[in-house]
Design a protein around this motif. Structure first.
Motif, PDB file in Angstrom:
ATOM      1  N   SER A 105      -9.317  -1.187   1.504  1.00 52.77           N
ATOM      2  CA  SER A 105      -8.166  -0.403   1.958  1.00 52.77           C
ATOM      3  C   SER A 105      -6.849  -1.163   1.857  1.00 52.77           C
ATOM      4  O   SER A 105      -5.816  -0.677   2.296  1.00 52.77           O
ATOM      5  N   MET A 142       0.004  -3.203   2.533  1.00 49.38           N
ATOM      6  CA  MET A 142      -0.396  -2.074   3.361  1.00 49.38           C
ATOM      7  C   MET A 142      -1.904  -2.088   3.616  1.00 49.38           C
ATOM      8  O   MET A 142      -2.691  -2.549   2.787  1.00 49.38           O
ATOM      9  N   LEU A 143      -2.276  -1.543   4.762  1.00 46.80           N
ATOM     10  CA  LEU A 143      -3.677  -1.289   5.093  1.00 46.80           C
ATOM     11  C   LEU A 143      -3.807   0.171   5.518  1.00 46.80           C
ATOM     12  O   LEU A 143      -2.889   0.729   6.131  1.00 46.80           O
ATOM     13  N   TYR A 144      -4.960   0.767   5.222  1.00 46.36           N
ATOM     14  CA  TYR A 144      -5.153   2.186   5.483  1.00 46.36           C
ATOM     15  C   TYR A 144      -6.431   2.433   6.292  1.00 46.36           C
ATOM     16  O   TYR A 144      -7.443   2.889   5.751  1.00 46.36           O
ATOM     17  N   LYS A 146      -6.940   4.730   8.527  1.00 39.04           N
ATOM     18  CA  LYS A 146      -7.112   6.195   8.608  1.00 39.04           C
ATOM     19  C   LYS A 146      -7.712   6.652   9.933  1.00 39.04           C
ATOM     20  O   LYS A 146      -8.450   7.647   9.985  1.00 39.04           O
ATOM     21  N   ASP A 170       2.499  -0.617  12.965  1.00 40.47           N
ATOM     22  CA  ASP A 170       2.108   0.756  12.657  1.00 40.47           C
ATOM     23  C   ASP A 170       3.207   1.310  11.767  1.00 40.47           C
ATOM     24  O   ASP A 170       4.323   1.556  12.234  1.00 40.47           O
ATOM     25  N   SER A 171       2.925   1.522  10.501  1.00 41.73           N
ATOM     26  CA  SER A 171       3.982   1.899   9.568  1.00 41.73           C
ATOM     27  C   SER A 171       4.483   3.324   9.790  1.00 41.73           C
ATOM     28  O   SER A 171       5.586   3.670   9.371  1.00 41.73           O
ATOM     29  N   ASP A 172       3.702   4.154  10.461  1.00 37.08           N
ATOM     30  CA  ASP A 172       4.136   5.527  10.714  1.00 37.08           C
ATOM     31  C   ASP A 172       5.216   5.598  11.790  1.00 37.08           C
ATOM     32  O   ASP A 172       6.067   6.489  11.760  1.00 37.08           O
ATOM     33  N   GLN A 199      -3.192   5.332  11.343  1.00 35.78           N
ATOM     34  CA  GLN A 199      -3.505   5.724   9.977  1.00 35.78           C
ATOM     35  C   GLN A 199      -3.144   4.656   8.943  1.00 35.78           C
ATOM     36  O   GLN A 199      -3.891   4.394   8.011  1.00 35.78           O
ATOM     37  N   THR A 200      -1.948   4.058   9.105  1.00 36.53           N
ATOM     38  CA  THR A 200      -1.425   3.135   8.096  1.00 36.53           C
ATOM     39  C   THR A 200      -0.777   1.935   8.781  1.00 36.53           C
ATOM     40  O   THR A 200       0.005   2.097   9.720  1.00 36.53           O
ATOM     41  N   LEU A 201      -1.085   0.740   8.287  1.00 36.51           N
ATOM     42  CA  LEU A 201      -0.534  -0.497   8.845  1.00 36.51           C
ATOM     43  C   LEU A 201       0.253  -1.243   7.778  1.00 36.51           C
ATOM     44  O   LEU A 201      -0.035  -1.141   6.585  1.00 36.51           O
ATOM     45  N   TYR A 202       1.245  -2.021   8.242  1.00 40.36           N
ATOM     46  CA  TYR A 202       1.993  -2.895   7.342  1.00 40.36           C
ATOM     47  C   TYR A 202       1.870  -4.325   7.854  1.00 40.36           C
ATOM     48  O   TYR A 202       2.135  -4.605   9.030  1.00 40.36           O
TER      49      TYR A 202
END
Length: 223
Positions: A105, A142-144, A146, A170-172, A199-202
């Motif tokens: 991911s 990025m990591l996903y 989800k 938390d990129s969101d 859901q998505t990480l940076y």
């Protein structure tokens, strides 16, 4: 109270938001139950409305004097990760027993399987993120997850020069979950980060001239 809710939610596996085809071959037993939209909920003192993955309101089910709640809605409200394995017909709540490497991911440049770059302190990690560019620079990937995992166990090391700032966000929502300085003398550090429902990480680092950033992708994992 949280454990009671989760237990009740697990019993309501049929209400988990998933495709109808998942249950085509399941051993289901027909029952007579009732939707009860009059039941109200509060989570940590605040009103809560169970919803499905499309945002539509869900009513709890009453059956034989017990109230059953939708698994996914309750897990989201209580900050408990949820995942479903269609092969074994199993719902997972919270941390998984076995870690899942982040390798599949992880996105971004500087991922490599070159043995000359994947070795740290005599150990070959096979697949890593390794930024060895020149100059002062910012770097990240990025990591996903989800929303499937409760925790992230992320390993990282500064090579050559200390990393002035390292963070996972938390990129969101652009919310920083972990902020630190990584020193060369620290060796390979492991960070445990709560990522329930995300859901998505940076993952980010500020690097100095002559400094490199090493992140093993096979021994960093979700649970």
């Amino acid at each position: 109270m949280k454990k009671k809710w989760i237990t009740a939610g697990a019993a309501a596996a049929l209400l988990m938001s998933t495709s109808a085809g998942v249950y085509a071959g399941a051993n289901l037993q027909q029952i007579q139950a009732f939707l009860d939209p009059s039941i109200k909920f509060k989570v940590n003192g605040k009103p809560f409305q169970p919803q499905n993955d499309k945002g539509a309101a869900l009513a709890p089910i009453t059956y034989n004097g017990s109230t059953y709640l939708p698994v996914r809605a309750i897990s989201n409200a209580l900050g408990v990760a949820i995942d479903y394995d269609g092969k074994t017909n199993t719902i997972f709540l919270g941390e998984k027993q076995d870690g899942v490497p982040i390798a599949d991911s992880a996105g971004g440049d500087f991922r490599t399987k070159d043995p000359q770059l994947t070795t740290y302190n005599g150990k070959d990690y096979k697949y890593v993120f390794f930024n060895n560019s020149s100059g002062r620079r910012s770097s990240g990937f990025m990591l996903y997850p989800k929303g499937k995992y409760q925790k992230l166990y992320l390993q990282t090391a500064a090579v050559g020069k200390d990393i002035e700032e390292f963070f996972v966000s938390d990129s969101d929502t652009d919310t920083k979950l972990k902020i630190d300085k990584v020193n060369v003398s620290d060796g390979l550090k492991t960070y445990e980060i709560d990522i329930s429902g995300l859901q998505t990480l940076y993952v980010h680092a500020d690097l100095q001239e002559g400094g490199n950033w090493f992140v093993p992708l096979t021994t960093s994992y979700y649970k």
